[in-house]
Design an enzyme around this catalytic site. Structure first.
Site, short mmCIF file in Angstrom:
data_model
loop_
_atom_site.label_atom_id
_atom_site.label_comp_id
_atom_site.label_asym_id
_atom_site.label_seq_id
_atom_site.Cartn_x
_atom_site.Cartn_y
_atom_site.Cartn_z
N GLU A 22 21.08 3.48 1.62
CA GLU A 22 20.30 4.69 1.82
C GLU A 22 19.07 4.58 0.94
OE1 GLU A 22 20.87 9.39 2.49
OE2 GLU A 22 22.58 8.21 1.86
N ASP A 145 8.01 -3.48 -4.25
CA ASP A 145 9.37 -3.11 -4.67
C ASP A 145 10.31 -4.30 -4.55
OD1 ASP A 145 11.38 -1.53 -5.64
OD2 ASP A 145 11.88 -0.64 -3.73
#
Length: 303
Positions: A22, A145
């Site tokens: 998630e 990221d």
């Protein structure tokens, strides 16, 4: 509507098997395509509630993902489907190729067994990572990221860079892999932020531990300064003008081989070029692929 964004409920076409993650932008499922039986990763992306239809920014991100998916070291976006959630709001399902594991789990398995990751394996993974980033950077795309958790791998140990923080402009980089210019509040970054992360991942593959494991932005900077020395204007022109700059304790730089003792000399040299303070001095992903560290890698063209 953009070609390939199909207004079919994704749930007609796929059977969700399990939730595998998630992110800030939605849930990720392992799913089976009903027509072919193929296992895919299904990323459910919420759209902004005040928008009608698919916003142009989302379409632009999809087209970037499609373009990047041509590279074998970028996780392939196979399809995009549109559907409605229980509240009747539009959701997009991005259909990606499914990868078995990620670099974080791979490193953990060696840490638990007490074994080191073999040097040729590290070299091969690093080359693939540099190659994937060179492709992205060559197309003007920053990842921002990169971390072991989101570098995906298949059973043949092919490493792939996943999608690019889809719909997520807020949280830039996980703390441990965050470049010092980001920690110090720079407002403009370059591809060098990704290279710093690649360097941190390189060190972690060798030692099986994060090289800079801070639990706050300040601690993160202090971890970096303790190893690389406290930066100043002569090492990094302009550093004291950055928003978060303060007077920090003064440390002298240590040898990287102290922090990463099992890495050969050429590897230490490449790592030091990835962990340069001044972003403009950091090696590019393309140049990194030509570094002598990779000279004895067999058949680079097949990687």
């Amino acid at each position: 509507m953009e070609k390939g964004v199909i207004a079919v409920s994704a749930m007609d076409a796929f059977e969700k098997l399990e939730k595998v993650g998630e992110g800030t932008y939605g849930k990720v499922y392992r799913a089976r395509e009903k027509a072919t039986g193929k296992i895919v990763a299904l990323k459910k992306t919420r759209l902004h509630e005040d928008e009608e239809g698919v916003p142009p920014t989302t379409l632009r991100e999809i087209s970037i993902l499609r373009m990047l998916a041509r590279d074998p070291h970028i996780v392939r976006l196979m399809d995009v489907k549109q559907g409605l959630n229980k509240e009747g709001r539009t959701v997009l399902y991005l259909v990606f190729e499914y990868m078995d594991t990620d670099l974080k789990k791979f490193i953990r398995s060696f840490r638990q067994s007490g074994q080191n990751i073999p040097s040729p394996t590290i070299k091969c993974l690093m080359y693939q990572l540099c190659k994937g980033m060179a492709f992205c950077h060559g197309h003007g795309v920053l990842h921002r990221d990169l971390k072991p958790h989101n570098l995906l791998m298949d059973r043949k140990a092919t490493a792939k860079v996943p999608d690019f923080g889809f719909g997520n402009g807020e949280q830039i980089l996980t703390l441990w892999y965050r470049a010092p210019e980001v920690l110090l509040g720079a407002t403009h970054y370059s591809t060098a932020v990704d290279i710093w992360s690649v360097g941190c991942i390189f060190a972690e593959l060798v030692t099986k531990q994060a090289i800079f494991a801070g639990d706050s932005e300040l601690q993160q900077l202090l971890h970096i300064f303790r190893l690389l020395g406290t930066p100043n204007e002569s090492i990094w022109p302009g550093v004291s003008n950055l928003k978060n700059w303060h007077e920090y304790p003064q440390w002298k730089p240590l040898s990287l081989s102290i922090a990463v003792p099992n890495l050969e000399e050429a590897g230490i040299d490449l790592l030091s070029q990835m962990l340069q303070y001044e972003p403009a001095k950091r090696i590019s992903a393309k140049k990194a692929m030509e570094h002598p560290y990779f000279d004895d890698l067999p058949d680079k063209s097949s990687l």
